[in-house]
Design a protein around this motif. Structure first.
Motif, PDB file in Angstrom:
ATOM      1  N   SER A 129       0.863  -1.188   0.000  1.00 19.04           N
ATOM      2  CA  SER A 129       0.000   0.000   0.000  1.00 19.04           C
ATOM      3  C   SER A 129       0.890   1.226   0.000  1.00 19.04           C
ATOM      4  O   SER A 129       2.055   1.179   0.426  1.00 19.04           O
ATOM      5  CB  SER A 129      -0.931   0.018   1.220  1.00 19.04           C
ATOM      6  N   ALA A 130       0.357   2.335  -0.476  1.00 18.36           N
ATOM      7  CA  ALA A 130       1.136   3.568  -0.538  1.00 18.36           C
ATOM      8  C   ALA A 130       0.188   4.742  -0.652  1.00 18.36           C
ATOM      9  O   ALA A 130      -0.997   4.601  -0.980  1.00 18.36           O
ATOM     10  CB  ALA A 130       2.108   3.549  -1.723  1.00 18.36           C
ATOM     11  N   VAL A 131       0.734   5.923  -0.371  1.00 13.18           N
ATOM     12  CA  VAL A 131       0.009   7.188  -0.504  1.00 13.18           C
ATOM     13  C   VAL A 131       0.710   7.992  -1.594  1.00 13.18           C
ATOM     14  O   VAL A 131       1.940   8.136  -1.571  1.00 13.18           O
ATOM     15  CB  VAL A 131      -0.003   7.984   0.812  1.00 13.18           C
ATOM     16  N   LEU A 132      -0.071   8.507  -2.535  1.00  8.74           N
ATOM     17  CA  LEU A 132       0.474   9.369  -3.578  1.00  8.74           C
ATOM     18  C   LEU A 132      -0.099  10.768  -3.394  1.00  8.74           C
ATOM     19  O   LEU A 132      -1.315  10.965  -3.455  1.00  8.74           O
ATOM     20  CB  LEU A 132       0.105   8.840  -4.966  1.00  8.74           C
ATOM     21  N   LEU A 134      -3.381  -7.979  -2.522  1.00  8.39           N
ATOM     22  CA  LEU A 134      -4.084  -6.892  -3.203  1.00  8.39           C
ATOM     23  C   LEU A 134      -3.402  -5.567  -2.873  1.00  8.39           C
ATOM     24  O   LEU A 134      -3.226  -5.209  -1.717  1.00  8.39           O
ATOM     25  CB  LEU A 134      -5.548  -6.844  -2.740  1.00  8.39           C
ATOM     26  N   ARG A 135      -3.012  -4.824  -3.907  1.00 10.74           N
ATOM     27  CA  ARG A 135      -2.332  -3.536  -3.703  1.00 10.74           C
ATOM     28  C   ARG A 135      -3.374  -2.427  -3.534  1.00 10.74           C
ATOM     29  O   ARG A 135      -4.436  -2.462  -4.162  1.00 10.74           O
ATOM     30  CB  ARG A 135      -1.429  -3.198  -4.891  1.00 10.74           C
ATOM     31  N   LEU A 136      -3.032  -1.436  -2.704  1.00 14.41           N
ATOM     32  CA  LEU A 136      -3.932  -0.316  -2.447  1.00 14.41           C
ATOM     33  C   LEU A 136      -3.144   0.976  -2.515  1.00 14.41           C
ATOM     34  O   LEU A 136      -2.145   1.146  -1.800  1.00 14.41           O
ATOM     35  CB  LEU A 136      -4.598  -0.451  -1.073  1.00 14.41           C
ATOM     36  N   LEU A 137      -3.599   1.882  -3.360  1.00 15.62           N
ATOM     37  CA  LEU A 137      -2.988   3.199  -3.482  1.00 15.62           C
ATOM     38  C   LEU A 137      -4.042   4.250  -3.180  1.00 15.62           C
ATOM     39  O   LEU A 137      -5.107   4.276  -3.797  1.00 15.62           O
ATOM     40  CB  LEU A 137      -2.439   3.412  -4.894  1.00 15.62           C
TER      41      LEU A 137
END
Length: 835
Positions: free
Chosen positions: A28-31, A154-157
């Motif tokens: 997961s990441a924050v953009l 599952l990736r989360l952005l």
């Protein structure tokens, strides 16, 4: 690779390797990506290149979904529905080769509810999370829950232009915070021009915006067209203000095209605003243009500085749209529209000083909106109170409790807050719970098609300019003459398919009653009956009064089903924005849960009123006299009458008043256990001292015959009752032998009024209350007029009496005036006249 085919060079391209690596490593990441950097278009394509499976991009608005999908498809040189597709409520354009699917956050939430594992999905991108819509909060919390429990791969952005990155990163990864990637700002600078109105304008009030501000916005647009190049994007709070400014800008000779962009338009009209034309354009838009999409050709932004947001009056069950000042973050988002393609300029219709006083961020929806749908989604997820979910903010207590109460009334949740089969059926409709219930229950009475048509009308908020007549709008939508007809028809098709079966119209109801029945099923507490025949004010079943707009075609109808009403600030009554005429039978059917017959015994019109009343909520339908009311209810009503009249219902004889004053003196002088007898204490303890009289009374006149003095004596414990005459005697024997009444009117200073001649022989004032309190002597002349007031009798005899004697002995020669009153014989009679 998809990103190679999309050759556009936008700032976010520089951080794509870092972003993809962060998602691969951390999950997961924050953009954080300012407007115009390409986060909505290039990031999903890069993730599709790097990951196996579909990339689902969630946007808060339908117009942004379609715009983002079309922009990505155009960059790839493909039609929508190929590599890039989209899904919004009632419309889906995807194919077997689709790798990137753009959806609304509401669609994503419902998809998670149907199949939490999201099979075939490699990553979820939540765009514009800073907007903090309810569906956005749910989509974030549910996706994080899926990652933790079902699909850690599952990736989360979470992507935003103005996100509070640290807080969001901690929400995504509580252990150490998710990686935060920041894209460089757009390359094009935007000059800020402070352009407040030349004269003061009124602050917005409810839905009202000062016309002088709209005049100034139009003038500022003309200034921008004169001084700047490129298209002009104008931010206004709503469709009404857009139409008003459009009228002000109307000029057939000007080589400029004025178009609008707002959520009530059809998809075709919205898409038209997002296509550059050969002529110069002025695009009048609401907040839908703030983020997630580019209006091509724009070099100038004119910002009115206002936003329209929902507010919920939870006490009255009314929703309202109100106009507020834009936040500083929102103003930055709007300004960024001018610099997406080239250097630009923003004209802000307020001052720099006012800008500093704006709120930093808009309020999240969870703090201000109706939470019924939100609560149902939590119940369907298996977390009725949200415990354990990574919600950005917990739901506020009272509004959330009210939402769960509403769901329980709909049969959507059980006593423990868990979703019922009925609740899942309501949730599956994909509409607010009240409207879903109206569709499901209304179909049997009106037919599936008509129920779907009315519910679609309610869901699409198309009340503007109708005078409140829902059926008139319905006819316009059916005929295709209403501007929202195309969008409405699409929603009707979707809702008709969502109904459990195709119910025919078995009742033959005319359109007005069919519409009213569906509205009443959705909002039974808003069924209203006119207060005065022929009037415009209605009492709604929920207890709130509501008024029709002037000259409404509905005025004079006896019953209305109110679909939309709000209470403007400063107004006592709600204002009806949309309603349908019904009759009493239809109101009873729609509001069946609010129907009830009760025996009502109450204090009204200065006496006990006993009746049997059938009510629809707060509206009395049938009222019959009740001949044998419950005595306990009668006693309670009389007690209420006592409170309202401060005990004036009782017959306070001279004896009763005197006894009360004596008891008040005892309490003042000796304290406990002598009782308090002030109004508050007597009312609080009325059932104790006045109990038998209350039990025997049936009306006010019965209570007026009560023996108040005898009732008051019930307050005295036995030892005190035996000593009352000793502690606070009614009368005192004075030296002359007379028994003189003591006046206890002032409990702090009981008074004994006695003629001077009858007090001869007393050296000190008498004392009562076990010798604690000297009485206040009012010494009187032979004519009964006060000549002295004292508690210190010895001092009076020594210093005051000689002067009194000198003044009065000549006026009253038949009365004795001895030089030494302490040894003189007291008398109550004058000396006889000499013959």
């Amino acid at each position: 690779m998809l990103t190679d085919r999309a050759t556009v060079d936008l700032p976010v391209r520089r951080v794509l390797p870092e972003l993809v690596g962060a998602l691969r490593d951390a999950g997961s990441a924050v953009l954080v990506s300012p407007p115009g950097t390409g986060k909505t278009t290039l990031v999903p394509l890069a993730l599709a290149d790097a990951l196996t499976g579909r990339i689902v991009v969630a946007e808060p608005r339908r117009v942004a979904v379609r715009a983002a999908a079309r922009r990505m498809a155009a960059l790839l040189g493909e039609p929508v529905g190929g590599t890039v597709g989209y899904t919004v409520r009632g419309e889906r354009r995807v194919g077997p080769t689709t790798r990137v699917e753009v959806v609304t956050t509401g669609v994503l939430v419902r998809r998670l509810q149907r199949d939490p594992e999201l099979p075939g999905t490699a990553a979820v991108v939540l765009d514009e999370v800073h907007e903090r819509q309810l569906d956005s909060d749910l989509a974030l919390a549910f996706t994080l829950d899926v990652r933790a429990a079902l699909r850690p791969e599952l990736r989360l952005l979470a992507a935003s232009a103005t996100a509070q990155a640290g807080r969001l990163a901690a929400l995504l990864e509580p252990a150490g915070g998710a990686p935060v990637i920041t894209a460089p700002s757009a390359l094009h600078p935007v000059d800020v021009v402070w352009a407040p109105p030349p004269r003061p304008v009124d602050a917005p009030h409810g839905l009202r915006v000062d016309p002088r501000l709209l005049d100034h916005v139009a003038d500022t647009v003309r200034r921008a067209l004169r001084d700047d190049d490129g298209d002009v994007l104008v931010f206004l709070p709503g469709a009404g203000e857009i139409a008003a400014v459009e009228r002000r800008l109307a000029d057939p000779t000007a080589p400029v095209r004025v178009i609008s962009l707002h959520g009530r338009q059809s998809a075709e009209r919205q898409d038209e605003a997002l296509r550059a034309g050969p002529e110069r354009r002025v695009v009048l838009a609401t907040a839908v243009a703030e983020s997630s999409l580019t209006v091509p050709g724009v070099r100038v932004v004119v910002d009115a500085g206002l936003a329209r947001v929902p507010r919920t009056d939870h006490a009255r069950g009314l929703g309202a749209l109100v106009t507020v000042a834009v936040s500083r973050a929102g103003a930055e988002q709007r300004a960024g529209r001018a610099g997406r393609e080239a250097p630009g300029r923003v004209y802000r219709c307020w001052s720099a000083a006012q800008h500093e006083r704006l709120p930093p961020h808009a309020e999240p929806e969870i703090a201000i909106a109706d939470l019924t749908g939100f609560a149902l989604q939590l119940a369907c997820w298996g977390t009725p109170d949200g415990t354990g979910l990574a919600l950005p903010d917990p739901p506020p207590g009272a509004p959330f409790d009210l939402a769960r109460h509403t769901l329980a009334a709909l049969g959507a949740i059980d006593g423990d807050g868990r979703v019922t089969p009925r609740g899942r059926q309501i949730a599956a409709v994909g509409a607010p719970p009240r409207l879903a219930r109206a569709l499901l229950d209304g179909a049997a009475a009106t037919g599936t098609r008509r129920a779907a048509e009315v519910v679609a009308l309610l869901a699409e908020d198309v009340a503007g300019g109708s005078g409140g007549d829902l059926v008139a709008i319905w006819r316009g939508l059916r005929a295709g003459t209403h501007p929202a007809a195309a969008r409405w028809r699409a929603e009707v098709r979707r809702l008709a398919e969502a109904a459990p079966r195709d119910e025919p119209d078995r009742r033959g109801l005319p359109d007005d009653l069919a519409a009213g029945l569906v509205v009443g099923l959705a909002y039974p507490e808003r069924l209203g009956r006119v207060r005065q025949p022929g009037g415009r004010t209605y009492l709604m079943a929920g207890g709130t009064a509501a008024e029709l707009p002037p000259a409404s075609a509905l005025a004079g109808a006896t019953w209305l089903a109110v679909a939309a009403a709000d209470r403007p600030p400063g107004r006592r009554d709600a204002q009806i924005r949309l309603a349908a005429v019904v009759d009493e039978a239809t109101a009873r059917e729609a509001g069946a849960p609010l129907l009830g017959t009760d025996e009502e015994v109450a204090w009204s019109d200065e006496d006990v009123v006993a009746r049997e009343v059938t009510r629809l909520g707060a509206i009395a339908l049938v009222d019959r006299p009740l001949h044998r009311p419950d005595p306990t209810l009668v006693a309670a009503a009389l007690l209420d009458g006592l409170r309202r009249t401060n005990l004036a219902l009782l017959n306070w004889t001279a004896g009763a008043r005197a006894l009360r004053e004596r008891l008040a003196f005892c309490r003042q002088a000796l304290g406990e256990p002598w009782p308090r007898v002030d109004d508050e204490a007597l009312l609080d303890g009325a059932t104790r001292w006045l109990g038998p009289e209350l039990a025997a009374a049936r009306r006010r006149a019965d209570l007026a015959r009560a023996d108040v003095a005898g009732a008051l004596r019930r307050l005295l414990p036995w030892p005190q009752a035996a000593r009352l005459d000793e502690v606070a005697p009614e009368r005192l024997t004075v030296p002359s032998g007379s028994r003189v009444r003591i006046d206890y009117t002032d409990p702090a200073a009981p008074v004994l009024a006695v003629k001077v001649q009858e007090a001869f022989g007393w050296r000190t004032a008498p004392r009562i209350a076990d010798g604690r309190v000297p009485v206040l002597l009012h010494l009187l002349s032979p004519a009964g007029r006060p000549v002295a007031v004292t508690r210190d009798l010895a001092s009076f005899w020594a210093t005051g009496y000689p002067q009194v004697r000198a003044e009065l002995r000549g006026r009253y020669p038949r009365h004795p005036w001895p030089e030494d009153p302490t040894t003189a014989t007291p008398t109550r009679r004058a000396q006889p006249r000499r013959g």
